[in-house]
Design a protein around this motif. Structure first.
Motif, short mmCIF file in Angstrom:
data_model
loop_
_atom_site.label_atom_id
_atom_site.label_comp_id
_atom_site.label_asym_id
_atom_site.label_seq_id
_atom_site.Cartn_x
_atom_site.Cartn_y
_atom_site.Cartn_z
N ARG A 25 2.41 3.51 -112.40
CA ARG A 25 1.34 3.88 -111.76
C ARG A 25 0.39 4.48 -113.15
O ARG A 25 -0.40 4.70 -112.96
CB ARG A 25 1.86 4.64 -110.56
N PHE A 26 1.47 5.09 -113.71
CA PHE A 26 1.15 6.32 -114.88
C PHE A 26 0.64 5.20 -116.34
O PHE A 26 0.02 5.35 -116.99
CB PHE A 26 2.00 6.91 -115.39
N LEU A 27 1.13 3.62 -116.20
CA LEU A 27 0.57 2.36 -117.33
C LEU A 27 -0.64 2.52 -116.87
O LEU A 27 -1.38 2.76 -115.64
CB LEU A 27 1.83 1.51 -117.05
N PRO A 28 -1.61 1.83 -118.40
CA PRO A 28 -3.22 1.64 -117.51
C PRO A 28 -3.17 0.27 -117.05
O PRO A 28 -1.64 -0.69 -116.45
CB PRO A 28 -3.03 0.94 -118.97
N ALA A 29 -4.31 -0.32 -115.83
CA ALA A 29 -3.85 -1.29 -114.78
C ALA A 29 -3.80 -2.44 -115.82
O ALA A 29 -2.85 -3.38 -114.69
CB ALA A 29 -5.19 -1.13 -114.12
N ASP A 30 -4.42 -3.07 -116.47
CA ASP A 30 -4.23 -4.23 -117.21
C ASP A 30 -2.96 -4.11 -118.53
O ASP A 30 -2.58 -5.29 -119.27
CB ASP A 30 -5.34 -4.39 -118.40
N GLU A 31 -1.64 -3.25 -118.17
CA GLU A 31 -0.55 -3.50 -119.34
C GLU A 31 0.15 -4.26 -118.36
O GLU A 31 0.58 -3.56 -117.09
CB GLU A 31 -0.26 -1.97 -119.08
N THR A 32 0.86 -5.53 -118.40
CA THR A 32 1.76 -6.09 -118.33
C THR A 32 3.38 -6.74 -119.48
O THR A 32 3.83 -7.36 -119.12
CB THR A 32 1.26 -7.34 -117.51
N GLY A 33 2.39 -6.63 -120.34
CA GLY A 33 3.28 -7.11 -121.36
C GLY A 33 4.20 -6.07 -121.09
O GLY A 33 5.66 -7.12 -121.61
N VAL A 34 4.73 -5.17 -121.23
CA VAL A 34 5.81 -4.00 -121.49
C VAL A 34 6.60 -4.30 -120.49
O VAL A 34 8.09 -4.66 -120.03
CB VAL A 34 5.47 -2.37 -121.62
N PRO A 35 6.24 -4.57 -118.53
CA PRO A 35 7.12 -4.39 -118.10
C PRO A 35 7.39 -6.01 -118.17
O PRO A 35 8.74 -6.52 -117.33
CB PRO A 35 6.26 -4.49 -116.41
N LEU A 36 6.90 -7.15 -118.81
CA LEU A 36 7.79 -8.51 -119.09
C LEU A 36 8.89 -8.58 -119.73
O LEU A 36 10.01 -8.59 -119.67
CB LEU A 36 6.46 -9.77 -119.51
N LEU A 37 8.81 -7.48 -120.67
CA LEU A 37 9.59 -7.17 -122.51
C LEU A 37 11.06 -6.59 -121.00
O LEU A 37 11.66 -7.14 -121.85
CB LEU A 37 8.84 -6.68 -123.21
N LEU A 38 10.48 -5.26 -120.43
CA LEU A 38 11.82 -5.09 -119.66
C LEU A 38 12.19 -5.77 -118.94
O LEU A 38 13.74 -5.70 -118.43
CB LEU A 38 11.50 -3.08 -119.16
N ALA A 39 11.19 -6.36 -118.20
CA ALA A 39 11.99 -7.54 -117.11
C ALA A 39 12.74 -8.24 -117.55
O ALA A 39 14.34 -8.74 -117.24
CB ALA A 39 10.79 -8.32 -116.40
N LEU A 40 12.96 -9.20 -119.14
CA LEU A 40 13.19 -9.62 -119.94
C LEU A 40 14.80 -9.25 -120.80
O LEU A 40 16.05 -9.79 -120.08
CB LEU A 40 12.57 -10.28 -121.68
N GLU A 41 14.03 -8.04 -120.68
CA GLU A 41 15.86 -7.47 -121.43
C GLU A 41 16.52 -6.90 -120.37
O GLU A 41 18.43 -7.06 -119.99
CB GLU A 41 15.31 -5.70 -122.04
N SER A 42 16.41 -7.16 -118.82
CA SER A 42 17.42 -6.77 -117.71
C SER A 42 17.69 -8.13 -117.20
O SER A 42 18.99 -8.05 -117.07
CB SER A 42 15.99 -6.35 -117.02
N GLU A 43 17.44 -9.31 -117.38
CA GLU A 43 17.56 -10.56 -117.28
C GLU A 43 19.21 -10.66 -117.96
O GLU A 43 20.32 -11.39 -117.88
CB GLU A 43 17.27 -11.65 -117.86
N LEU A 44 18.94 -10.04 -119.28
CA LEU A 44 19.99 -10.43 -120.48
C LEU A 44 21.38 -9.58 -120.45
O LEU A 44 22.21 -9.80 -119.64
CB LEU A 44 19.44 -10.44 -121.66
N PHE A 45 20.67 -8.18 -119.88
CA PHE A 45 21.72 -7.43 -119.88
C PHE A 45 22.39 -7.15 -118.42
O PHE A 45 24.01 -7.50 -118.33
CB PHE A 45 21.45 -5.75 -119.53
N GLY A 46 21.45 -7.83 -117.42
CA GLY A 46 22.26 -8.45 -116.41
C GLY A 46 23.70 -9.50 -116.33
O GLY A 46 24.29 -9.42 -115.41
N ILE A 47 23.28 -10.70 -117.01
CA ILE A 47 24.08 -11.27 -117.39
C ILE A 47 25.59 -10.21 -117.81
O ILE A 47 27.12 -10.50 -117.14
CB ILE A 47 23.98 -12.14 -118.34
N LEU A 48 25.64 -9.29 -119.06
CA LEU A 48 27.06 -8.93 -119.20
C LEU A 48 26.60 -7.85 -118.09
O LEU A 48 28.29 -7.78 -117.49
CB LEU A 48 26.64 -8.03 -120.37
N HIS A 49 26.58 -7.35 -117.26
CA HIS A 49 27.22 -6.49 -116.33
C HIS A 49 27.45 -6.86 -114.85
O HIS A 49 28.31 -6.77 -114.58
CB HIS A 49 26.05 -5.40 -116.05
N ALA A 50 26.48 -7.97 -114.57
CA ALA A 50 27.06 -8.53 -112.66
C ALA A 50 28.34 -9.79 -113.12
O ALA A 50 28.43 -9.71 -111.98
CB ALA A 50 25.16 -8.65 -113.03
#
Length: 280
Positions: A25-50
Motif C-alpha cells: 500500500r505504500f508503493l506507487p500505484a503503478d509499481e508492478t515490477g518489484v512485486p513481480l520480481l519478489l514473486a519470482l524469487e518466492s517461486e524459486l525459494f519455495g522449491i527449496l523450502h517446500a
C-alpha cells in the motif's frame, strides 16, 4: 493471458504473509515490477523450502535454470519471466545473473550441514548473492552494493528452513549447525520432537538470526522497501521466538501477525527507498 497468470503468482506471494499486502500500500500505484520480481524469487525459494524430495526439487530448479537462461528472449515461457522482461528495469540486470539464481539453489540442495552459525550464514549468503544482485540492480541500478540485501535474503532463507525443522528431521537434514546440535546433545532425529533440549537449540538459532538481521542495518548498500519491511518484522518475530516456550509456534504466529509497528516500518521503508532513488 500471461499478464493474468503473472498477477496470480503475485497474489499468491501477497497472500503468504499479511505484511506484504500492507507494505504494498505504500508503493506507487503503478509499481508492478518489484512485486513481480519478489514473486519470482518466492517461486524459486519455495522449491527449496517446500519440496521434500531432493530429486524433484532438483528437476524443478534445473527447469528454472533453463527458463532463466532464456530471460528476455523468445525461449522464455513462464508468465513471471515474460512479465518481468517487459519492465524496462530488467535490462539493468546482467543476463548471466538470472540463471545463476536457480543454479545457486541447486547447489544448496547438495550442501552439507555447516559446522557453526558463522559458516551457515556464509553459505546462505553465497546462495543469496545472485538474487541480491538482481534485486538491487533492478530497483537501484547495477552499481548498487548488494551487501545488505544479501544478508537479509540469507537470514530469511535460514528462518524459513528453521520453520521446517520437524519436516527436515524426518528427511535426515538439520536446519541447525552441527556445533549447535553437539552443544545441546541433540540428535537430528530428535528435532521433530518438542522438548526442553530442542527448545534451547531453536531459541539459540532464533537469537543468532535476529542478531544477524540487526547487523544487516549497518551493512552498505540499499534495500527495497518491501524487503526492508519484512526484515524489520522478521527481526522482532525472531527476538520473541528466542524467548518463547515453543520457538517454532511463536515464530510462525509472529510472522503471520500484524502490528502498528509493522505499519510504521513499512511506511518508513518506502520513504527510505524513495530517498535512495532521489524521488520526492
Amino acid at each position: 493471458m500471461s499478464a493474468e497468470a503473472a498477477a496470480s503468482f503475485v497474489q499468491q506471494w501477497r497472500a503468504a504473509r499479511p505484511l506484504r499486502d500492507l507494505a504494498l500500500r505504500f508503493l506507487p500505484a503503478d509499481e508492478t515490477g518489484v512485486p513481480l520480481l519478489l514473486a519470482l524469487e518466492s517461486e524459486l525459494f519455495g522449491i527449496l523450502h517446500a519440496i521434500a524430495a531432493a530429486q524433484v526439487a532438483g528437476a524443478k530448479l534445473a527447469w528454472w535454470a533453463e527458463e532463466l537462461a532464456g530471460f528476455g528472449t523468445p525461449a522464455a515461457r513462464h508468465p513471471l519471466s515474460l512479465a518481468l522482461a517487459a519492465d524496462a528495469r530488467a535490462a539493468r540486470v546482467p543476463v548471466a545473473l538470472w540463471p545463476q539464481a536457480a543454479v545457486s539453489l541447486l547447489h544448496a540442495l547438495e550442501a552439507p550441514a555447516s559446522a557453526d552459525f558463522a559458516a551457515q550464514l556464509q553459505v546462505a549468503e553465497a546462495m543469496a548473492e545472485p538474487f541480491a544482485r538482481i534485486e538491487c540492480a533492478f530497483v537501484f541500478g547495477v552499481q548498487a552494493d548488494c551487501a545488505r540485501t544479501r544478508r537479509v535474503l540469507a537470514v530469511q532463507h535460514l528462518g524459513s528452513e528453521l520453520l521446517q525443522t520437524p519436516q527436515r528431521a524426518t528427511q535426515g537434514r538439520a536446519p541447525l549447525p552441527m556445533q549447535s546440535l553437539a552443544r545441546h546433545a541433540l540428535a537430528r532425529a530428535q528435532l521433530d520432537q518438542p522438548g526442553a533440549v530442542r527448545t534451547a537449540a531453536l531459541a539459540e538459532q532464533c537469537a543468532a538470526l535476529a542478531a544477524a538481521l540487526r547487523a544487516a542495518t549497518s551493512l552498505p548498500g540499499p534495500i527495497n522497501s518491501l524487503r526492508a519491511a519484512e526484515a524489520a518484522h522478521d527481526r522482532r518475530a525472531l527476538q520473541r521466538a528466542a524467548r518463547a516456550i515453543e520457538p517454532l509456534d511463536t515464530l510462525l504466529a509472529q510472522r503471520q501477525g500484524l502490528t502498528p509497528a509493522a505499519a510504521f516500518a513499512s511506511w518508513r521503508a518506502a520513504r527510505a527507498q524513495r530517498r535512495m532513488r532521489g524521488e520526492p
